[in-house]
Design an enzyme around this catalytic site. Structure first.
Site, PDB file in Angstrom:
ATOM      1  N   ARG A  27      62.564-102.750 -53.132  1.00  0.00           N
ATOM      2  CA  ARG A  27      61.633-103.230 -52.089  1.00  0.00           C
ATOM      3  C   ARG A  27      60.752-102.073 -51.605  1.00  0.00           C
ATOM      4  O   ARG A  27      59.551-102.229 -51.420  1.00  0.00           O
ATOM      5  CB  ARG A  27      62.399-103.815 -50.888  1.00  0.00           C
ATOM      6  CG  ARG A  27      62.954-105.203 -51.100  1.00  0.00           C
ATOM      7  CD  ARG A  27      61.917-106.289 -51.310  1.00  0.00           C
ATOM      8  NE  ARG A  27      61.056-106.522 -50.164  1.00  0.00           N
ATOM      9  CZ  ARG A  27      60.261-107.589 -50.012  1.00  0.00           C
ATOM     10  NH1 ARG A  27      60.204-108.528 -50.970  1.00  0.00           N
ATOM     11  NH2 ARG A  27      59.497-107.730 -48.972  1.00  0.00           N
ATOM     12  N   ARG A  39      52.356-101.862 -55.029  1.00  0.00           N
ATOM     13  CA  ARG A  39      51.268-102.616 -54.393  1.00  0.00           C
ATOM     14  C   ARG A  39      50.218-101.678 -53.805  1.00  0.00           C
ATOM     15  O   ARG A  39      49.021-101.953 -53.853  1.00  0.00           O
ATOM     16  CB  ARG A  39      51.848-103.542 -53.318  1.00  0.00           C
ATOM     17  CG  ARG A  39      52.615-104.726 -53.913  1.00  0.00           C
ATOM     18  CD  ARG A  39      53.458-105.426 -52.867  1.00  0.00           C
ATOM     19  NE  ARG A  39      54.027-106.688 -53.332  1.00  0.00           N
ATOM     20  CZ  ARG A  39      54.924-107.396 -52.661  1.00  0.00           C
ATOM     21  NH1 ARG A  39      55.362-106.955 -51.484  1.00  0.00           N
ATOM     22  NH2 ARG A  39      55.390-108.523 -53.135  1.00  0.00           N
ATOM     23  N   PHE A  58      50.236-121.326 -47.267  1.00  0.00           N
ATOM     24  CA  PHE A  58      49.876-120.732 -48.554  1.00  0.00           C
ATOM     25  C   PHE A  58      50.810-121.140 -49.699  1.00  0.00           C
ATOM     26  O   PHE A  58      50.639-120.691 -50.829  1.00  0.00           O
ATOM     27  CB  PHE A  58      49.823-119.197 -48.440  1.00  0.00           C
ATOM     28  CG  PHE A  58      51.104-118.535 -47.985  1.00  0.00           C
ATOM     29  CD1 PHE A  58      52.135-118.258 -48.882  1.00  0.00           C
ATOM     30  CD2 PHE A  58      51.286-118.191 -46.636  1.00  0.00           C
ATOM     31  CE1 PHE A  58      53.307-117.656 -48.466  1.00  0.00           C
ATOM     32  CE2 PHE A  58      52.466-117.580 -46.212  1.00  0.00           C
ATOM     33  CZ  PHE A  58      53.480-117.314 -47.125  1.00  0.00           C
ATOM     34  N   GLU A  82      67.547-115.957 -56.984  1.00  0.00           N
ATOM     35  CA  GLU A  82      66.357-115.816 -57.824  1.00  0.00           C
ATOM     36  C   GLU A  82      66.737-115.502 -59.276  1.00  0.00           C
ATOM     37  O   GLU A  82      66.113-116.010 -60.208  1.00  0.00           O
ATOM     38  CB  GLU A  82      65.441-114.738 -57.227  1.00  0.00           C
ATOM     39  CG  GLU A  82      64.844-115.193 -55.898  1.00  0.00           C
ATOM     40  CD  GLU A  82      64.241-114.073 -55.054  1.00  0.00           C
ATOM     41  OE1 GLU A  82      64.144-112.921 -55.558  1.00  0.00           O
ATOM     42  OE2 GLU A  82      63.864-114.338 -53.899  1.00  0.00           O
ATOM     43  N   ASN A 129      49.416-109.562 -55.347  1.00  0.00           N
ATOM     44  CA  ASN A 129      50.069-108.279 -55.051  1.00  0.00           C
ATOM     45  C   ASN A 129      51.016-107.793 -56.159  1.00  0.00           C
ATOM     46  O   ASN A 129      51.902-106.974 -55.925  1.00  0.00           O
ATOM     47  CB  ASN A 129      50.744-108.306 -53.673  1.00  0.00           C
ATOM     48  CG  ASN A 129      51.802-109.379 -53.559  1.00  0.00           C
ATOM     49  OD1 ASN A 129      52.155-110.012 -54.545  1.00  0.00           O
ATOM     50  ND2 ASN A 129      52.324-109.576 -52.359  1.00  0.00           N
ATOM     51  N   HIS A 187      56.971-109.070 -57.518  1.00  0.00           N
ATOM     52  CA  HIS A 187      57.937-109.672 -56.595  1.00  0.00           C
ATOM     53  C   HIS A 187      59.249-108.911 -56.691  1.00  0.00           C
ATOM     54  O   HIS A 187      59.622-108.458 -57.776  1.00  0.00           O
ATOM     55  CB  HIS A 187      58.204-111.138 -56.974  1.00  0.00           C
ATOM     56  CG  HIS A 187      59.400-111.707 -56.266  1.00  0.00           C
ATOM     57  ND1 HIS A 187      59.313-112.252 -55.006  1.00  0.00           N
ATOM     58  CD2 HIS A 187      60.711-111.749 -56.615  1.00  0.00           C
ATOM     59  CE1 HIS A 187      60.533-112.626 -54.624  1.00  0.00           C
ATOM     60  NE2 HIS A 187      61.396-112.322 -55.579  1.00  0.00           N
ATOM     61  N   THR A 193      54.071-106.335 -48.231  1.00  0.00           N
ATOM     62  CA  THR A 193      53.566-107.592 -48.793  1.00  0.00           C
ATOM     63  C   THR A 193      52.047-107.603 -48.884  1.00  0.00           C
ATOM     64  O   THR A 193      51.478-108.013 -49.890  1.00  0.00           O
ATOM     65  CB  THR A 193      54.049-108.777 -47.921  1.00  0.00           C
ATOM     66  OG1 THR A 193      55.480-108.737 -47.846  1.00  0.00           O
ATOM     67  CG2 THR A 193      53.593-110.098 -48.491  1.00  0.00           C
ATOM     68  N   LYS A 201      54.183-110.255 -61.652  1.00  0.00           N
ATOM     69  CA  LYS A 201      53.491-111.522 -61.432  1.00  0.00           C
ATOM     70  C   LYS A 201      52.322-111.677 -62.422  1.00  0.00           C
ATOM     71  O   LYS A 201      51.896-110.697 -63.045  1.00  0.00           O
ATOM     72  CB  LYS A 201      52.977-111.575 -59.986  1.00  0.00           C
ATOM     73  CG  LYS A 201      54.075-111.632 -58.914  1.00  0.00           C
ATOM     74  CD  LYS A 201      53.432-111.811 -57.535  1.00  0.00           C
ATOM     75  CE  LYS A 201      54.446-111.876 -56.418  1.00  0.00           C
ATOM     76  NZ  LYS A 201      53.798-112.104 -55.093  1.00  0.00           N
ATOM     77  N   TYR A 254      59.921-119.808 -54.554  1.00  0.00           N
ATOM     78  CA  TYR A 254      59.321-119.612 -53.237  1.00  0.00           C
ATOM     79  C   TYR A 254      59.729-120.689 -52.231  1.00  0.00           C
ATOM     80  O   TYR A 254      59.010-120.931 -51.257  1.00  0.00           O
ATOM     81  CB  TYR A 254      57.804-119.520 -53.375  1.00  0.00           C
ATOM     82  CG  TYR A 254      57.364-118.188 -53.960  1.00  0.00           C
ATOM     83  CD1 TYR A 254      57.688-116.992 -53.304  1.00  0.00           C
ATOM     84  CD2 TYR A 254      56.641-118.109 -55.138  1.00  0.00           C
ATOM     85  CE1 TYR A 254      57.306-115.763 -53.821  1.00  0.00           C
ATOM     86  CE2 TYR A 254      56.256-116.875 -55.663  1.00  0.00           C
ATOM     87  CZ  TYR A 254      56.595-115.702 -54.999  1.00  0.00           C
ATOM     88  OH  TYR A 254      56.210-114.486 -55.509  1.00  0.00           O
TER      89      TYR A 254
HETATM   90  P1  IDP Z   1      57.176-110.479 -50.372  1.00  0.00           P
HETATM   91  O1  IDP Z   1      56.604-110.853 -51.718  1.00  0.00           O
HETATM   92  O2  IDP Z   1      56.775-109.104 -49.952  1.00  0.00           O
HETATM   93  O3  IDP Z   1      58.672-110.719 -50.301  1.00  0.00           O
HETATM   94  P2  IDP Z   1      56.910-112.888 -48.766  1.00  0.00           P
HETATM   95  O4  IDP Z   1      56.674-112.941 -47.304  1.00  0.00           O
HETATM   96  O5  IDP Z   1      58.241-113.302 -49.287  1.00  0.00           O
HETATM   97  O6  IDP Z   1      56.505-111.436 -49.283  1.00  0.00           O
HETATM   98  O7  IDP Z   1      55.808-113.817 -49.429  1.00  0.00           O
HETATM   99  C1  IDP Z   1      55.857-114.182 -50.788  1.00  0.00           C
HETATM  100  C2  IDP Z   1      54.494-114.025 -51.396  1.00  0.00           C
HETATM  101  O8  IDP Z   1      53.617-114.957 -50.790  1.00  0.00           O
HETATM  102  C3  IDP Z   1      53.837-112.666 -51.154  1.00  0.00           C
HETATM  103  O9  IDP Z   1      54.187-111.711 -52.140  1.00  0.00           O
HETATM  104  C4  IDP Z   1      52.369-112.993 -51.187  1.00  0.00           C
HETATM  105  O10 IDP Z   1      51.866-112.985 -52.513  1.00  0.00           O
HETATM  106  C5  IDP Z   1      52.326-114.405 -50.642  1.00  0.00           C
HETATM  107  N1  IDP Z   1      51.981-114.419 -49.210  1.00  0.00           N
HETATM  108  C6  IDP Z   1      52.744-114.019 -48.187  1.00  0.00           C
HETATM  109  N2  IDP Z   1      52.113-114.168 -47.004  1.00  0.00           N
HETATM  110  C7  IDP Z   1      50.907-114.681 -47.314  1.00  0.00           C
HETATM  111  C8  IDP Z   1      49.779-115.054 -46.514  1.00  0.00           C
HETATM  112  O11 IDP Z   1      49.764-114.940 -45.292  1.00  0.00           O
HETATM  113  N3  IDP Z   1      48.697-115.551 -47.199  1.00  0.00           N
HETATM  114  C9  IDP Z   1      48.668-115.679 -48.560  1.00  0.00           C
HETATM  115  N4  IDP Z   1      49.712-115.345 -49.337  1.00  0.00           N
HETATM  116  C10 IDP Z   1      50.814-114.841 -48.727  1.00  0.00           C
HETATM  117 MG    MG Z   2      59.792-112.402 -50.288  1.00  0.00          MG
END
Ligand code: IDP
Ligand code: MG
Length: 153
Positions: free
Chosen positions: A89, A106, A61, A130, A116, A119, A95, A13, A53
């Site tokens: 993963r 992470r 968010f 994707e 973080n 992805h 996350t 990212k 996304y």
């Molecule tokens: P992932 O990246 O571990 O698959 P996802 O739930 O798919 O997690 O969320 C996508 C991205 O959105 C996350 O990597 C993170 O950067 C952001 N994100 C997820 N949940 C939140 C939140 O509660 N607040 C702010 N950003 C979030």
């Molecule tokens: Mg995800």
């Protein structure tokens, strides 16, 4: 591609790119024995960010997430290996980086859920979807990875 192998989508990212962590993140994937199939350096377009996304469209968010992912250079990749989706993963960690185990990307390089670093696709369906957002079919390489005889029995 060997029958038991699968392809996943991974992206460094913009935060990790700006922090000079491309080599570290790609290096971890290579060191693990995963095969790099495709890679680009690009700033995701608005369309790519929104599609990437799309599953989070209804979340509070979402706008910030799309704004962030389109804010600067990123490195999307296609990575192949046995159980590559779950393996990667596990390598990226939780996350929320505060909950990510040390030793994960992470858990070693991030502190904020919105920054973080990396992805990775979470299912075969997401991986395929994707990959198609960032790569054309002819942009995926086709080659023998000679090291695989030493990585797999
Ligand atoms: P992932 O990246 O571990 O698959 P996802 O739930 O798919 O997690 O969320 C996508 C991205 O959105 C996350 O990597 C993170 O950067 C952001 N994100 C997820 N949940 C939140 C939140 O509660 N607040 C702010 N950003 C979030
Ligand atoms: Mg995800």
């Amino acid at each position: 591609m060997s029958e038991s192998h699968e392809r996943t989508f991974v992206m460094v990212k913009p935060d990790a790119f700006q922090r000079g962590l491309v080599g570290e993140i790609v290096g971890r994937l290579e060191d693990r024995g995963l095969k790099l199939v495709a890679m680009k350096l690009l700033t995701p377009t608005q369309e790519q960010g929104e599609a990437h996304y799309a599953e989070h469209e209804d979340k509070g968010f979402y706008d910030d997430l799309v704004e962030f992912i389109t804010s600067g250079p990123a490195v999307p990749m296609v990575v192949e290996g046995e159980d590559a989706i779950s393996v990667v993963r596990d390598m990226i960690g939780a996350t929320d980086p505060k909950e990510a185990a040390p030793g994960t990307i992470r858990g070693d390089y991030a502190l904020d859920i919105g920054r973080n670093c990396v992805h990775a696709a979470d299912s075969p369906e997401s991986a395929e979807r994707e990959i198609d957002i960032y790569f054309d079919e002819d942009e995926k390489t086709d080659y023998e990875a000679d090291f695989e005889g030493w990585v797999y029995e």
